[in-house]
Design a protein around this motif. Structure first.
Motif, PDB file in Angstrom:
ATOM      1  N   ASP A 165      53.868  23.158  27.818  1.00 15.50           N
ATOM      2  CA  ASP A 165      54.823  23.175  26.717  1.00 15.50           C
ATOM      3  C   ASP A 165      55.176  24.610  26.363  1.00 15.50           C
ATOM      4  O   ASP A 165      54.393  25.523  26.592  1.00 15.50           O
ATOM      5  N   VAL A 166      56.337  24.803  25.765  1.00 15.46           N
ATOM      6  CA  VAL A 166      56.810  26.163  25.531  1.00 15.46           C
ATOM      7  C   VAL A 166      55.882  26.970  24.640  1.00 15.46           C
ATOM      8  O   VAL A 166      55.685  28.160  24.848  1.00 15.46           O
ATOM      9  N   SER A 167      55.276  26.329  23.640  1.00 17.22           N
ATOM     10  CA  SER A 167      54.411  27.104  22.749  1.00 17.22           C
ATOM     11  C   SER A 167      53.172  27.573  23.491  1.00 17.22           C
ATOM     12  O   SER A 167      52.640  28.643  23.228  1.00 17.22           O
ATOM     13  N   GLN A 169      53.107  28.005  26.850  1.00 14.30           N
ATOM     14  CA  GLN A 169      53.592  28.938  27.859  1.00 14.30           C
ATOM     15  C   GLN A 169      53.503  30.376  27.336  1.00 14.30           C
ATOM     16  O   GLN A 169      53.047  31.276  28.035  1.00 14.30           O
ATOM     17  N   ASN A 174      51.313  35.820  27.583  1.00 16.89           N
ATOM     18  CA  ASN A 174      50.655  36.950  26.916  1.00 16.89           C
ATOM     19  C   ASN A 174      49.339  37.285  27.608  1.00 16.89           C
ATOM     20  O   ASN A 174      49.010  38.460  27.812  1.00 16.89           O
ATOM     21  N   TYR A 199      59.712  38.799  31.820  1.00 12.09           N
ATOM     22  CA  TYR A 199      58.725  39.181  30.815  1.00 12.09           C
ATOM     23  C   TYR A 199      57.442  39.724  31.440  1.00 12.09           C
ATOM     24  O   TYR A 199      56.810  40.606  30.877  1.00 12.09           O
TER      25      TYR A 199
ATOM     26  N   GLU B 335      58.009  19.288  21.600  1.00 13.53           N
ATOM     27  CA  GLU B 335      57.078  19.442  22.704  1.00 13.53           C
ATOM     28  C   GLU B 335      56.578  18.076  23.145  1.00 13.53           C
ATOM     29  O   GLU B 335      56.887  17.074  22.514  1.00 13.53           O
ATOM     30  N   LEU B 544      58.973  27.673  17.516  1.00 16.08           N
ATOM     31  CA  LEU B 544      59.356  27.117  18.819  1.00 16.08           C
ATOM     32  C   LEU B 544      60.397  28.002  19.492  1.00 16.08           C
ATOM     33  O   LEU B 544      60.314  28.297  20.686  1.00 16.08           O
ATOM     34  N   ALA B 547      58.884  31.318  20.632  1.00 18.40           N
ATOM     35  CA  ALA B 547      57.884  31.270  21.707  1.00 18.40           C
ATOM     36  C   ALA B 547      58.514  31.298  23.089  1.00 18.40           C
ATOM     37  O   ALA B 547      57.829  31.543  24.075  1.00 18.40           O
ATOM     38  N   VAL B 548      59.809  31.029  23.185  1.00 19.39           N
ATOM     39  CA  VAL B 548      60.444  30.945  24.498  1.00 19.39           C
ATOM     40  C   VAL B 548      61.058  32.295  24.857  1.00 19.39           C
ATOM     41  O   VAL B 548      61.938  32.771  24.147  1.00 19.39           O
ATOM     42  N   LEU B 559      54.579  37.766  23.157  1.00 19.20           N
ATOM     43  CA  LEU B 559      55.402  36.635  22.732  1.00 19.20           C
ATOM     44  C   LEU B 559      54.778  35.983  21.509  1.00 19.20           C
ATOM     45  O   LEU B 559      53.564  35.963  21.351  1.00 19.20           O
ATOM     46  N   ALA B 560      55.630  35.439  20.662  1.00 19.90           N
ATOM     47  CA  ALA B 560      55.108  34.694  19.514  1.00 19.90           C
ATOM     48  C   ALA B 560      54.435  33.427  20.034  1.00 19.90           C
ATOM     49  O   ALA B 560      54.926  32.795  20.960  1.00 19.90           O
ATOM     50  N   VAL B 561      53.292  33.087  19.465  1.00 21.91           N
ATOM     51  CA  VAL B 561      52.649  31.838  19.859  1.00 21.91           C
ATOM     52  C   VAL B 561      52.403  31.000  18.614  1.00 21.91           C
ATOM     53  O   VAL B 561      52.364  31.521  17.506  1.00 21.91           O
ATOM     54  N   ILE B 562      52.280  29.683  18.812  1.00 22.27           N
ATOM     55  CA  ILE B 562      51.966  28.804  17.695  1.00 22.27           C
ATOM     56  C   ILE B 562      50.463  28.572  17.750  1.00 22.27           C
ATOM     57  O   ILE B 562      49.966  28.011  18.723  1.00 22.27           O
ATOM     58  N   LEU B 565      46.378  23.476  17.916  1.00 21.44           N
ATOM     59  CA  LEU B 565      46.778  22.450  18.873  1.00 21.44           C
ATOM     60  C   LEU B 565      47.765  21.490  18.227  1.00 21.44           C
ATOM     61  O   LEU B 565      47.767  21.331  17.004  1.00 21.44           O
ATOM     62  N   ARG B 581      48.786  24.307  11.478  1.00 20.58           N
ATOM     63  CA  ARG B 581      49.187  25.416  12.339  1.00 20.58           C
ATOM     64  C   ARG B 581      50.163  26.357  11.631  1.00 20.58           C
ATOM     65  O   ARG B 581      50.678  27.276  12.242  1.00 20.58           O
TER      66      ARG B 581
END
Lengths: 247, 610
Positions: A165-167, A169, A174, A199, B335, B544, B547-548, B559-562, B565, B581
């Motif tokens: 999933d993108v989050s 990924q 990183n 990236y 997602e 979201l 993060a891409v 990169l930003a992450v969430i 879970l 989260r």
């Protein structure tokens, strides 16, 4: 870490040529992105480097010597599907221990497992878990840790984020950048996603119909592409150019 | 836990019960009744059943009932030994391609395939002659004769496992072939093998009885059930029980093995979903049907999709409300596990029990989908495009007739007219040489072409709504672009609305007017597609999007992450599902679920800096 170089590599299945005289160098400490459509031979190139695809011609050298394709390979590979790349019946710790080059004592092995899990930002308590208890992103980190456990000189990453999933990924990308910075990893990073490659990679190779059509520093290849096919790929990225209806 | 489930089934209970009895008889029979079975009573030769001898005596006056019980050990031991021989030989032969390399392995596999073609009994008799008469010879014969079937099974199972990436990983890590077999392959094929071995043991028992009966098996003075049957046959018309009793023992023991195997197979194979029949939903107030708003092609209110699961019902979609106007393109992003695909499938009426779909109302092109038979009346006003174009066509039929079927069924067209329309529609989705392509099979199409043909199938009628569930996820970027352009063109030409499900934010912003963002089965934000990157208010939407990586991402920063879970759909928290989260969440967020107000479902949306 070392230099992995492909010299005129050719792979054929029957009359079908998958790779046609591919030459490419992954220099010491570099991340080289390999992009192209599915079926262009990206994965085959990586599989050839670890002896999973038979070479019809050419050579794959590691620091000037042929890569052994028996026993523990100095080149390790991480696969796309984290649900297929971990044995469902082995705990995370067992999977990591299996990949270690020397047999360690109990405490030394535990320490090494903890170190590897820390490298991929996982808690040491995960070592006792079976893969079924891990999420896709966590599995992919374990797969990376297992590749590192073998103390490889080069890592091949085959579409390692495309099943995530993108989050998730983002977290894995990183991690790849951290590992390269901290460990000086040499890596061949295969992906169909140009933004992802941009990236993480220093250099980019564009593979088309089994041939490398463009190679150079990432900013140059993606910023000022010289080959038509590279331009074609760039134009196809969603959001790059407004959609036009076909005429 | 699974073992307990074996016992809970009637089949498993009966099987295990019988098996325990049979094994107890085999273990203790000779000890308890050995003396009685050997005691010669010359005054009672070939006697019939009596209080003293329940099923009579044999020609030396020995008690037959005791002999049947004592014979259990030899019969069972021989059957298990022969099965073990089959199993071990089968595993070795089946693993040959893995251990010996491709060329030698192929030779072994071909040999096995030839042997499997021989009738089993023929092989047994052949080997029985080769290994000689007697218990050991019979065990070897039956064992070897059973090996090809096991080899074939092992080969198939192992071939499936050796395709998995972890086998490749182990090889790259330098694990030897034998160790790969022992550590990775065998544990992962063990379950079906054990199940099959258990069932085979039942058959082997019968084969042994047959061999002994023919005089090729156990020889005097030893005896198994087959031998007892042979001995009893002479007097079958005088006292039939002498021959029947050992026969019944064979049947019972065989049943014990087979039922146990069946029970294991049922549990380890496709387990059913417990709780499937249970009612999941609390009763709810009947809602007066809202009349369809003119100009609205799709109107969904309070859509809920519930999947029964072993750990309790999974509430995959929890009250989704939205509408599509004629000709509008709306994207749904989220997602995996967010419920976006189930929403699409529910709208398309493609969800079947035990998964439950409920809605306050669900109107598609003026038809109430919650009413019976609505789907058929919907006819061709709905077109659907799935993610995997390979599985959406029947591989055994040519593409043209598959398209034509739509018109023949819904529009009652003749075969010729329908086929002509199919060719015309293939041309409309820009497939070159449509006449020739219509006569081809789906596998002769590339992925992108199949997806076009799928869209073409939707265009056979006169769709007012196209539902596309991840239509380009399986495609390359270049092909993806062509398919998206085709969808845009179809919309322009037919005026159909589009509901596009995708995990890819950029695909949705390219194609759609409006976007619904889903998280844990709810719509958390609804906003114009052009605002998605810049004007999103929900923390999840913003995370979201951030993060891409795209072609302008800052390379100097991570990169930003969430964090955390995704919400567990079985235990969705009481408050906002994203709260655990969310950097902005407070106690109010964790306690009270926010409603979708003015396009966003967030208590903190006013605090998010825009």
């Amino acid at each position: 870490m070392s230099t992995l170089s492909f010299h005129d590599v050719r792979v054929r299945y029957g009359s079908h040529t998958v790779l046609d005289d591919v030459s490419l160098e992954v220099a010491d400490g570099q991340t080289v992105g390999l992009v192209g459509e599915s079926g262009c031979g990206k994965s085959t190139l990586a599989r050839a480097a670890v002896g999973l695809a038979p070479l019809t011609g050419g050579q794959i050298l590691l620091d000037g010597r042929p890569v052994p394709n028996r026993g523990r390979r100095p080149v390790q590979m991480v696969f796309q599907d984290p649900y297929s790349s971990l044995d469902p019946r082995m705990t995370v710790g067992e999977s990591l221990a299996e990949a270690m080059p020397e047999r360690l004592g109990r405490t030394a092995r535990q320490a090494e497992i903890t170190r590897l899990l820390a490298l991929v930002h996982l808690d040491a308590a995960r070592a006792a878990d079976l893969p079924v208890r891990l999420s896709g992103g966590q599995r992919q980190r374990v797969a990376l840790a297992r590749a590192l456990a073998a103390r490889p000189q080069v890592i091949l990453a085959d579409e390692i984020t495309s099943a995530l999933d993108v989050s998730v990924q983002g977290a894995v990308l990183n991690l790849i950048r951290d590992m390269r910075r901290d460990l000086g990893l040499s890596m061949l990073f295969i992906s169909h996603n140009l933004a992802v490659v941009r990236y993480v990679a220093d250099h980019v190779a564009v593979l088309h119909n089994g041939q490398i059509v463009e190679f150079g520093p990432t900013a140059q290849v993606l910023g000022a592409p010289r080959h038509d096919y590279t331009r074609h790929l760039l134009a196809a990225i969603p959001g790059a150019v407004p959609l036009k209806e076909q005429t | 836990m699974r073992a307990a489930r074996v016992l809970l089934r009637p089949v498993g209970f009966a099987g295990f019960g019988l098996l325990t009895l049979v094994l107890l008889a085999a273990a203790f029979g000779p000890v308890l009744w050995g003396g009685r079975a050997a005691a010669v009573d010359t005054g009672n030769l070939l006697a019939g059943p009596s209080a003293e001898h329940w099923i009579g005596t044999d020609n030396l006056g020995r008690d037959l009932f005791a002999r049947v019980l004592v014979a259990a050990r030899l019969s069972i031991v021989l059957a298990v030994a022969a099965t073990a021989i089959s199993l071990v030989l089968g595993i070795l032969l089946g693993a040959a391609p893995m251990l010996l390399g491709r060329r030698l392995g192929r030779l072994v596999t071909s040999a096995v395939n030839v042997l499997v073609a021989f009738p089993g009994l023929l092989l047994v008799l052949f080997f029985a002659v080769v290994f000689g008469v007697g218990a050991r010879g019979a065990a070897l014969a039956v064992g070897v004769a059973g090996a090809p079937a096991f080899a074939r099974l092992c080969h198939t199972l192992m071939a499936a496992v050796s395709e998995r990436d972890y086998i490749a990983v182990a090889r790259i890590a330098g694990v030897s072939r034998i160790r790969v077999l022992l550590r990775h392959v065998l544990p992962n094929v063990a379950e079906p093998l054990i199940v099959n071995a258990t069932m085979a043991a039942g058959g082997v028992l019968l084969t042994f009885a047959g061999l002994s009966f023919l005089g090729l098996g156990v020889q005097s003075p030893s005896y198994d059930w087959g031998k007892l049957m042979q001995d009893g046959l002479n007097g079958i018309y005088v006292h039939p029980l002498a021959a029947l009793a050992p026969g019944i023992a064979v049947v019972l023991a065989g049943l014990a093995f087979n039922l146990t195997g069946e029970a294991f197979a049922a549990v380890f194979g496709l387990g059913d979903l417990p709780g499937g029949a249970r009612s999941l939903e609390e009763p709810r107030e009947p809602v007066a049907a809202t009349p369809a708003v003119p100009g609205t092609v799709l109107s969904v209110e309070g859509l809920r999709v519930t999947i029964p699961g072993p750990a309790g019902p999974i509430r995959a979609v929890r009250g989704v409300t939205f509408a599509l106007s004629d000709g509008e393109a709306v994207g749904v992003v989220g997602e995996s596990g967010s419920g976006k695909s189930l929403t699409a499938l529910a709208v398309a009426g493609l969800i079947e029990p035990p998964v439950r779909v409920e809605a306050d109302h669900l109107l598609v092109a003026g038809e109430d989908l919650m009413a019976a038979g609505a789907h058929r009346r919907l006819g061709t006003s709905l077109a659907i495009v799935f993610q995997d174009p390979m599985t959406s066509f029947n591989p055994a039929h040519r593409v043209g007739p598959q398209l034509a079927e739509v018109s023949r069924f819904h529009q009652r067209m003749g075969r010729k007219a329908a086929l002509a329309r199919a060719v015309d529609r293939l041309r409309a989705v820009r497939i070159r040489e449509p006449e020739r392509r219509a006569r081809q099979y789906p596998f002769e199409f590339s992925g992108g072409m199949r997806q076009r043909a799928m869209i073409g199938m939707g265009l056979m009628g006169d769709p007012r709504l196209i539902i596309a569930d991840e239509p380009t996820t399986a495609l390359d970027v270049t092909v993806q672009r062509q398919v998206l352009e085709l969808l845009a063109e179809v919309r322009r030409d037919t005026g159909a609305a589009l509901l596009l499900i995708s995990h890819d934010v950029s695909v949705v912003t390219d194609v759609c007017d409006r976007v619904l963002v889903m998280y844990a089965g709810r719509v958390v934000e609804e906003l114009p597609a052009k605002d998605l990157r810049t004007l999103a208010r929900h923390p999840y939407t913003r995370a979201l999007v951030a993060a891409v990586p795209d072609m302008d991402t800052d390379l100097s920063r991570p990169l930003a992450v969430i964090p955390g879970l995704p919400a567990d759909p079985v235990h969705v928290p009481a408050g906002c599902a994203f709260a655990p989260r969310c950097p902005l969440a407070d106690d109010h967020c964790r306690a009270v679920a926010p409603a979708l107000v003015a396009g966003v479902a967030c208590h903190k949306s006013t605090e998010v800096p825009v």
